[in-house]
Structures are given as C-alpha cells and as structure tokens.
Design a protein around this motif. Structure first.
Motif, mmCIF file in Angstrom:
data_model
loop_
_atom_site.group_PDB
_atom_site.id
_atom_site.type_symbol
_atom_site.label_atom_id
_atom_site.label_comp_id
_atom_site.label_asym_id
_atom_site.label_seq_id
_atom_site.Cartn_x
_atom_site.Cartn_y
_atom_site.Cartn_z
ATOM 1 N N PHE A 143 26.287 -1.497 -73.082
ATOM 2 C CA PHE A 143 25.454 -2.557 -72.526
ATOM 3 C C PHE A 143 24.448 -1.985 -71.527
ATOM 4 C CE2 PHE A 143 29.624 -4.382 -73.544
ATOM 5 C CZ PHE A 143 29.241 -5.374 -74.427
ATOM 6 N N TRP A 195 22.599 -3.500 -69.325
ATOM 7 C CA TRP A 195 22.696 -4.102 -67.998
ATOM 8 C C TRP A 195 23.777 -3.419 -67.169
ATOM 9 C CZ3 TRP A 195 27.405 -5.919 -66.621
ATOM 10 C CH2 TRP A 195 28.288 -6.258 -67.648
ATOM 11 N N SER A 221 24.633 -0.286 -67.432
ATOM 12 C CA SER A 221 24.086 1.017 -67.048
ATOM 13 C C SER A 221 23.184 0.874 -65.822
ATOM 14 C CB SER A 221 23.308 1.607 -68.221
ATOM 15 O OG SER A 221 22.804 2.864 -67.895
ATOM 16 N N ARG A 222 22.360 -0.159 -65.811
ATOM 17 C CA ARG A 222 21.487 -0.397 -64.653
ATOM 18 C C ARG A 222 22.315 -0.734 -63.417
ATOM 19 N NH1 ARG A 222 18.646 -3.180 -68.717
ATOM 20 N NH2 ARG A 222 19.429 -5.168 -67.928
ATOM 21 N N LEU A 223 23.356 -1.550 -63.576
ATOM 22 C CA LEU A 223 24.215 -1.906 -62.454
ATOM 23 C C LEU A 223 24.955 -0.686 -61.918
ATOM 24 C CD1 LEU A 223 25.342 -4.156 -60.661
ATOM 25 C CD2 LEU A 223 27.094 -4.556 -62.401
#
Length: 138
Positions: A73, A75, A77-79
């Motif tokens: 996912f 998102w 990875s960004r989190l």
C-alpha cells in the motif's frame, strides 16, 4: 539467463519472478495478497500499540507492521517515511538539549507509561496499583 552467485540476474537480463509476482499472476491472487498483507500488517500494528505502555518492543512492532503494509500500500509507505522523519527529528532535538531537559523528558515518558499501565490494569482486571501501594505505606 545467467544468474550471478548472489542470486541477482546479470546486466541486461530480467530477474526471475518472485513469489509475490507468482501469486499476483493467478486469478484473484492480487486481491488475496493485498487482503493477507493488510490483515497481517493491521494485526501487528494493533498488537504493537497494545504493547507500547508495557515493557517490550511495542513501537518496534508498530513500525514493523507499517513496513509490512508498505510492501503493498503506497499510503503506508508514505506514513512510514513520515514516522521515520518525526522520530529522527525528535531524537535529534532531544540530543541537542541539556541534561535537565533530557531528565524531564524521561520522567514525563515514564509517568505516561505508568499512567497507561495503571489505567489498563484498573479497567481490564480491576487491579488498582495505587490502592495496593497505599497499603504498604504506614
């Protein structure tokens, strides 16, 4: 295809498909893989959050759960990157502080952890540590 000793494909040649690629190639495999990784990652995050106030690797398990989710996912990875930057910024800030600020931050962290343990024990098992401690004080 020539494969080097370290298992990597030679220059200009494609590597053999990994296990995730083989799962995704099957009908319904992509969705099944996302569901399984989502469940495993969420269970790890919830378990890590439960462990945070107790002795043990709570935050490590939370970050590991985010890393598992980040494999499927974007998102997550960004989190995970945001969390890494926040932790590094906080630790860098704390390293630059004098000993008094470090001691106060440590005591506040210990007080928060103790309060969480006290509330958790009181609400889940009905054990009031403060009341038990008062019995030992004359």
């Amino acid at each position: 295809m020539v494969v080097a000793e370290d298992g990597q494909a030679g220059a200009g040649e494609s590597a053999p498909p990994g296990w995730r690629d083989r799962v995704r190639a099957r009908r319904g495999g992509h969705l099944a893989l996302r569901v399984v990784i989502g469940v495993i990652g969420c269970v790890m995050i919830v378990g890590g959050l439960i462990m945070v106030p107790f002795p043990g690797p709570g935050w490590l398990v939370v970050f590991a759960g985010l890393a598992v989710l980040a494999t499927e996912f974007p998102w997550a990875s960004r989190l995970l990157e945001l969390a890494k930057r926040a932790v590094l910024a906080a630790t860098d800030w704390l390293r630059r502080q004098n000993w008094f600020v470090r001691v106060v931050a440590s005591l506040l962290t210990l007080a928060c952890a103790a309060a969480i343990v006290w509330v958790t024990l009181k609400l889940t098992m009905g054990i009031d540590l403060v009341q038990m401690a008062r019995a030992f004080v004359p």
